[in-house]
Design a protein around this motif. Structure first.
Motif, PDB file in Angstrom:
ATOM      1  N   ALA A 141       0.838  -1.198   0.000  1.00 13.17           N
ATOM      2  CA  ALA A 141       0.000   0.000   0.000  1.00 13.17           C
ATOM      3  C   ALA A 141       0.875   1.251   0.000  1.00 13.17           C
ATOM      4  O   ALA A 141       0.569   2.231  -0.681  1.00 13.17           O
ATOM      5  N   ALA A 142       1.974   1.218   0.739  1.00 10.00           N
ATOM      6  CA  ALA A 142       2.881   2.367   0.788  1.00 10.00           C
ATOM      7  C   ALA A 142       3.545   2.602  -0.562  1.00 10.00           C
ATOM      8  O   ALA A 142       3.764   3.745  -0.967  1.00 10.00           O
ATOM      9  N   LEU A 143       3.841   1.548  -1.270  1.00  9.71           N
ATOM     10  CA  LEU A 143       4.543   1.676  -2.545  1.00  9.71           C
ATOM     11  C   LEU A 143       3.629   1.929  -3.732  1.00  9.71           C
ATOM     12  O   LEU A 143       4.050   2.497  -4.722  1.00  9.71           O
ATOM     13  N   SER A 144       2.373   1.504  -3.642  1.00 12.75           N
ATOM     14  CA  SER A 144       1.525   1.543  -4.828  1.00 12.75           C
ATOM     15  C   SER A 144       0.516   2.677  -4.875  1.00 12.75           C
ATOM     16  O   SER A 144      -0.166   2.836  -5.863  1.00 12.75           O
ATOM     17  N   ARG A 145       0.414   3.460  -3.833  1.00 14.62           N
ATOM     18  CA  ARG A 145      -0.575   4.544  -3.842  1.00 14.62           C
ATOM     19  C   ARG A 145      -0.045   5.729  -4.626  1.00 14.62           C
ATOM     20  O   ARG A 145       0.639   6.585  -4.111  1.00 14.62           O
ATOM     21  N   ASP A 146      -0.365   5.753  -5.889  1.00 10.44           N
ATOM     22  CA  ASP A 146       0.091   6.842  -6.744  1.00 10.44           C
ATOM     23  C   ASP A 146      -0.735   8.092  -6.493  1.00 10.44           C
ATOM     24  O   ASP A 146      -1.935   8.029  -6.259  1.00 10.44           O
ATOM     25  N   SER A 147      -0.088   9.208  -6.587  1.00  9.63           N
ATOM     26  CA  SER A 147      -0.767  10.479  -6.416  1.00  9.63           C
ATOM     27  C   SER A 147      -1.492  10.848  -7.707  1.00  9.63           C
ATOM     28  O   SER A 147      -0.926  10.739  -8.793  1.00  9.63           O
ATOM     29  N   PRO A 148      -2.721  11.329  -7.597  1.00  2.40           N
ATOM     30  CA  PRO A 148      -3.440  11.782  -8.781  1.00  2.40           C
ATOM     31  C   PRO A 148      -3.045  13.207  -9.189  1.00  2.40           C
ATOM     32  O   PRO A 148      -3.496  13.709 -10.212  1.00  2.40           O
ATOM     33  N   LEU A 149      -2.186  13.838  -8.388  1.00  4.94           N
ATOM     34  CA  LEU A 149      -1.805  15.224  -8.645  1.00  4.94           C
ATOM     35  C   LEU A 149      -0.697  15.314  -9.693  1.00  4.94           C
ATOM     36  O   LEU A 149       0.219  14.501  -9.709  1.00  4.94           O
ATOM     37  N   THR A 150      -0.791  16.338 -10.529  1.00  2.00           N
ATOM     38  CA  THR A 150       0.296  16.610 -11.476  1.00  2.00           C
ATOM     39  C   THR A 150       1.455  17.217 -10.696  1.00  2.00           C
ATOM     40  O   THR A 150       1.297  17.625  -9.530  1.00  2.00           O
ATOM     41  N   SER A 151       2.609  17.326 -11.336  1.00  2.00           N
ATOM     42  CA  SER A 151       3.758  17.912 -10.641  1.00  2.00           C
ATOM     43  C   SER A 151       3.489  19.378 -10.292  1.00  2.00           C
ATOM     44  O   SER A 151       3.876  19.846  -9.221  1.00  2.00           O
ATOM     45  N   ARG A 152       2.802  20.120 -11.162  1.00  2.00           N
ATOM     46  CA  ARG A 152       2.469  21.517 -10.873  1.00  2.00           C
ATOM     47  C   ARG A 152       1.504  21.598  -9.687  1.00  2.00           C
ATOM     48  O   ARG A 152       1.659  22.428  -8.794  1.00  2.00           O
ATOM     49  N   GLU A 153       0.499  20.707  -9.653  1.00  2.00           N
ATOM     50  CA  GLU A 153      -0.444  20.704  -8.538  1.00  2.00           C
ATOM     51  C   GLU A 153       0.267  20.362  -7.234  1.00  2.00           C
ATOM     52  O   GLU A 153      -0.040  20.941  -6.188  1.00  2.00           O
ATOM     53  N   THR A 154       1.221  19.459  -7.296  1.00  4.01           N
ATOM     54  CA  THR A 154       1.987  19.101  -6.103  1.00  4.01           C
ATOM     55  C   THR A 154       2.790  20.296  -5.611  1.00  4.01           C
ATOM     56  O   THR A 154       2.834  20.568  -4.405  1.00  4.01           O
ATOM     57  N   GLU A 155       3.418  21.046  -6.539  1.00  3.70           N
ATOM     58  CA  GLU A 155       4.161  22.249  -6.145  1.00  3.70           C
ATOM     59  C   GLU A 155       3.239  23.256  -5.459  1.00  3.70           C
ATOM     60  O   GLU A 155       3.582  23.817  -4.418  1.00  3.70           O
ATOM     61  N   ILE A 156       2.078  23.476  -6.061  1.00  4.07           N
ATOM     62  CA  ILE A 156       1.128  24.443  -5.510  1.00  4.07           C
ATOM     63  C   ILE A 156       0.643  24.003  -4.136  1.00  4.07           C
ATOM     64  O   ILE A 156       0.584  24.797  -3.190  1.00  4.07           O
ATOM     65  N   LEU A 157       0.326  22.726  -4.003  1.00  6.11           N
ATOM     66  CA  LEU A 157      -0.166  22.240  -2.716  1.00  6.11           C
ATOM     67  C   LEU A 157       0.926  22.253  -1.650  1.00  6.11           C
ATOM     68  O   LEU A 157       0.656  22.541  -0.481  1.00  6.11           O
ATOM     69  N   ASP A 158       2.167  21.964  -2.038  1.00  2.71           N
ATOM     70  CA  ASP A 158       3.282  22.042  -1.079  1.00  2.71           C
ATOM     71  C   ASP A 158       3.402  23.460  -0.519  1.00  2.71           C
ATOM     72  O   ASP A 158       3.561  23.645   0.691  1.00  2.71           O
ATOM     73  N   LEU A 159       3.363  24.451  -1.390  1.00  3.59           N
ATOM     74  CA  LEU A 159       3.476  25.842  -0.940  1.00  3.59           C
ATOM     75  C   LEU A 159       2.264  26.239  -0.092  1.00  3.59           C
ATOM     76  O   LEU A 159       2.398  26.927   0.923  1.00  3.59           O
ATOM     77  N   THR A 160       1.087  25.788  -0.499  1.00  2.00           N
ATOM     78  CA  THR A 160      -0.130  26.082   0.262  1.00  2.00           C
ATOM     79  C   THR A 160      -0.059  25.437   1.645  1.00  2.00           C
ATOM     80  O   THR A 160      -0.425  26.050   2.647  1.00  2.00           O
ATOM     81  N   ALA A 161       0.427  24.201   1.690  1.00  2.00           N
ATOM     82  CA  ALA A 161       0.556  23.491   2.967  1.00  2.00           C
ATOM     83  C   ALA A 161       1.530  24.208   3.898  1.00  2.00           C
ATOM     84  O   ALA A 161       1.386  24.146   5.120  1.00  2.00           O
ATOM     85  N   ALA A 162       2.517  24.885   3.329  1.00  3.21           N
ATOM     86  CA  ALA A 162       3.492  25.626   4.131  1.00  3.21           C
ATOM     87  C   ALA A 162       2.937  26.966   4.605  1.00  3.21           C
ATOM     88  O   ALA A 162       3.620  27.705   5.315  1.00  3.21           O
ATOM     89  N   GLY A 163       1.698  27.292   4.192  1.00  2.00           N
ATOM     90  CA  GLY A 163       1.065  28.511   4.670  1.00  2.00           C
ATOM     91  C   GLY A 163       1.112  29.683   3.713  1.00  2.00           C
ATOM     92  O   GLY A 163       0.688  30.786   4.067  1.00  2.00           O
TER      93      GLY A 163
END
Length: 193
Positions: free
Chosen positions: A125-147
């Motif tokens: 489960a740890a290895l196979s759960r792929d993220s549905p987010l694109t790399s751009r969405e991941t960047e945006i969410l990382d910055l949003t998560a940081a506040g």
């Protein structure tokens, strides 16, 4: 030898039930029961358990003090968060939070002997759960998560604020979330960020 065991589990019912199961074992003694992650490091230092059975959600981002072997119980949906429990020099076992009490008892004994304890389904489960987010969405969410507010995210990534809001809307839909805060929580729990 009696295996001194510390239980750090969220939920009094589960913790109490497991404590009763362990009390019936002649070679296992429960030396502490906790329901808060911040109580873990001092309890490990003062109670000196041979093994700690810990709910993944109670382990902070920096892990735990001490070198006590950990038997981590994790929900399969949170399996991507397991990386934070692996600290050089510490013996760690992982089991799904839905395993039988017998598997926990066996896991405690094996960790006390410094043997490995691994739930293969949890690892998969740890290895196979792929993220549905694109790399751009991941960047945006990382910055949003940081506040970072939308304007700052936009400036950092060279995007228009409206584009960032559109991305955040898609992220929320993919996460099944109603708000950005909820999307961040879901993404963290799923191991997407």
């Amino acid at each position: 030898m009696v295996i001194r065991t510390l239980l750090a589990l969220d939920g009094a019912l589960v913790r109490g039930a497991l404590s009763l199961v362990l009390a019936a074992e002649a070679d296992i003694s429960v030396v502490a029961e906790l329901d808060r992650g911040d109580a873990l490091p001092p309890a490990v230092r003062t109670r000196r358990p041979d093994v700690a059975v810990v709910d993944l959600d109670l382990i902070g981002e920096t892990g735990m003090a001490g070198q006590c072997p950990l038997l981590v119980l994790a929900d399969r949906r949170r399996a991507r968060s397991l990386h934070r429990v692996f600290v050089p020099g510490r013996t760690v076992g992982i089991l799904g939070s839905d395993v039988s009490p017998h598997r926990v008892v066996d896991g405690i004994r094996r960790l006390a002997r410094r043997e490995s304890v691994v739930d293969a389904d949890l690892v998969m489960a740890a290895l196979s759960r792929d993220s549905p987010l694109t790399s751009r969405e991941t960047e945006i969410l990382d910055l949003t998560a940081a506040g970072a507010p939308v304007v700052e995210v936009a400036r950092t990534l060279g995007l228009a604020p409206g584009t960032v809001r559109n991305h955040l809307g898609r992220i929320a839909r993919k996460a099944g979330a109603r708000t950005r805060v909820e999307a961040v929580r879901v993404a963290r729990e799923a191991g997407w960020i």
